[in-house]
Scaffold this active site. Structure first.
Site, PDB file in Angstrom:
ATOM      1  N   CYS A 262      46.777  39.460  39.148  1.00 49.66           N
ATOM      2  CA  CYS A 262      46.658  40.746  39.850  1.00 49.66           C
ATOM      3  C   CYS A 262      46.119  41.816  38.919  1.00 49.66           C
ATOM      4  CB  CYS A 262      48.018  41.179  40.391  1.00 49.66           C
ATOM      5  SG  CYS A 262      48.823  39.979  41.483  1.00 49.66           S
TER       6      CYS A 262
ATOM      7  N   SER B 105      23.536  36.262  76.710  1.00 53.41           N
ATOM      8  CA  SER B 105      24.722  36.526  75.892  1.00 53.41           C
ATOM      9  C   SER B 105      25.234  35.216  75.318  1.00 53.41           C
ATOM     10  CB  SER B 105      25.820  37.180  76.731  1.00 53.41           C
ATOM     11  OG  SER B 105      25.418  38.455  77.176  1.00 53.41           O
TER      12      SER B 105
ATOM     13  N   LYS C 221      38.021  38.473  43.690  1.00 51.00           N
ATOM     14  CA  LYS C 221      38.578  37.670  42.605  1.00 51.00           C
ATOM     15  C   LYS C 221      39.819  36.944  43.095  1.00 51.00           C
ATOM     16  CE  LYS C 221      41.490  38.713  39.718  1.00 51.00           C
ATOM     17  NZ  LYS C 221      42.706  38.284  40.492  1.00 51.00           N
TER      18      LYS C 221
END
Length: 518
Positions: free
Chosen positions: A433, A111, A355
């Site tokens: 936006c 692990s 973006k």
């Protein structure tokens, strides 16, 4: 001689998670019949005698189907039952000592959680490493060892450069809802995870054979959202395809579902309408699945951090339907809390287009990006920005678009710069936006080429801004006198560009300043 191991579907047993009315032996055998390729037997709070007896029964089942059988932690039990090997944790016997005891032909896994542990496991003679924890799990407390897809990819990138054969298995929190995403997004330098380790998905199943079959199919099949790289390799090729793409809006109005900040809603809705899309701003967790049923796209513009659960759910639902998802990581890097949320989003869903401005994209790319609130402070050369955008696109297997005075867009294969636009775009609220809104529209009509979608949206947006500041009234006076008068004229010009394109007038494309980055 050591056998060749198929780690694809790695079952870790748990006697405490067995489906009602079943037995651990039945779950394991049915799982193998469905496609389990390796079994690791793990027991907790059980006597050594019971452990050995159960392990013997499971070992016989695995031998019957020629499936490797490993014991978790206990070297003595592995020797007692003739297991094929062991899997050991960081707090268990050292791998080198286990190898000395079990011999060269034994299968030994370790692990691991980081590159240092990977290197030590390889040096000590491990055959494979279990890498995680990818996600939280009910089988144990792993909060202090969570690495997510981002961490897994960094480790696989390192493993791809190692000069040894080392198997890799992803562990913790994996199931049918996320294994395709983990496999797809963690691949690095052509190195893909060799296997997926699961516990409850099979041990809790009332139909373990069918469950295992489904899991094997998911492991072998690319996710529906897997993105092909653009076949268009030159600016001319891309520009020539824009008219045909926009023509689709004549008979198709995509639904653009926004999860966005309050200050951007009104402008984003108007821009979406101008771009021939249908905007919706529903923020309820319970509504996102219904919105995703309609052809269109999801725009995630990170506003309120408390909506993280809804953001993830919305992105995953759209991923499952192969609907485009656009992520705008607003102000990532500005605050620790915001960066943590956006990193969580990246680990739990896929984004067709990411973006942002210079500061945001540079931060996601692992570079220093200065932010002043939600605004970027430009500080990097164009060459540095091109490198960062390309690297992030490769890492996230998506299209990345960095906005600015010069826009940079890449799908990880080809990178382009766009030198159109007017500075007034940077002087109005939510202009960045709302570019995401236009990308939502173009991604809906360019399903097979998100690079074309991002470039088309950016050119439309920027050229509309140029035309807006050039617009004059009947007296020959400029209509735009500043940010306030710019907004309505800009929205009009954006709408006119698409409207004219649908009519067959594409002269505006001649204004495009699209260049391929070297």
């Amino acid at each position: 001689m050591k056998r060749q191991i198929d780690y694809s579907l790695y079952l870790v047993t748990s006697s405490s998670l067995i489906a009602p009315g079943s037995t651990i032996e039945r779950q394991v055998e049915e799982g193998i019949l469905g496609g389990v390729t390796l079994v690791q037997h793990r027991e907790k709070d059980i006597s050594t005698k019971c452990f050995v007896e159960r392990a013997k029964r499971l070992s016989e089942i695995c031998k019957k189907y020629d499936v490797p059988f490993l014991i978790n932690d206990r070297i003595d039990v592995a020797l007692a039952v003739g297991a094929d090997g062991v899997h050991i944790g960081q707090d268990d016997m050292d791998c080198a000592l286990a190898r000395k005891i079990l011999g060269d032909d034994a299968i030994i896994g370790v692990s691991t959680n980081n590159i240092e542990e990977i290197e030590k496991a390889a040096a000590d003679g491990a055959d494979y490493v279990g890498i995680g924890s990818i996600y939280e799990t009910n089988t144990k407390d792993v909060k202090d060892r969570l690495i997510g897809i981002t961490g897994l990819r960094k480790i696989l990138e390192h493993v791809s450069k190692m000069h040894c054969q080392l198997g890799t298995v992803a562990i913790a929190g994996l199931n049918s809802s996320n294994i395709q995403r983990v496999i797809y997004l963690s691949e690095a330098n052509g190195k893909r995870i060799d296997g997926i380790a699961l516990v409850s998905a099979i041990m809790c199943s009332i139909t373990p054979r069918e469950t295992a079959k489904e899991l094997r199919n998911l492991i072998a099949t690319p996710p529906c959202f897997a993105q092909a790289r653009s076949s268009l390799t030159t600016p001319k090729d891309l520009l020539n395809q824009i008219p045909a793409a926009l023509q689709k809006l004549k008979d198709f109005t995509p639904l653009i579902h926004h999860l966005t900040n309050a200050v951007a809603k009104n402008f984003s809705a108007n821009v979406t309408l101008a771009a021939y899309g249908s905007p919706t701003m529903g923020e309820s967790y319970d509504e996102v699945a219904d919105f995703a049923k309609a052809p269109g796209a999801l725009v995630l513009n990170i506003g309120i951090l408390e909506n993280t659960k809804t953001y993830i759910h919305a992105a995953q639902v759209n991923n499952d339907l192969a609907r485009p998802v656009i992520l705008d990581p607003v102000a990532v890097g500005a605050t620790t809390a915001r960066s943590k949320v956006i990193n969580t989003l990246l680990n739990y869903a896929y984004y067709d287009i990411i973006k942002g401005n210079e500061g945001e994209i540079m931060n996601l790319a692992g570079e220093q990006g200065l932010m002043r609130g939600v605004d970027s402070i430009s500080q990097h050369t164009l060459a540095a920005r091109i490198t960062a955008v390309h690297r992030l696109a490769v890492e996230r297997r998506c299209v990345v678009a960095m906005s600015g005075a010069v826009d940079v867009i890449s799908d990880g294969n080809s990178t382009y710069v766009i030198k159109n636009g007017n500075p007034l775009l940077g002087q109005i609220t939510a202009s960045g936006c709302s570019l995401g809104s236009v990308m939502g529209v173009t991604a809906s009509i360019c399903q097979n080429d998100k690079l074309l979608a991002a470039i088309t949206a950016t050119l439309l947006y920027n050229i509309a801004s140029e035309l807006a500041v050039e617009a004059k009234n009947s007296c020959g006076d400029l209509l735009v006198q500043g940010p306030g008068t710019f907004i309505p004229i800009f929205v009009d010009k954006l709408h006119q560009l698409i409207n004219e394109t649908i009519k067959g007038n594409v002269d505006w494309i001649e204004r495009a300043k699209l260049e391929k980055a070297e």
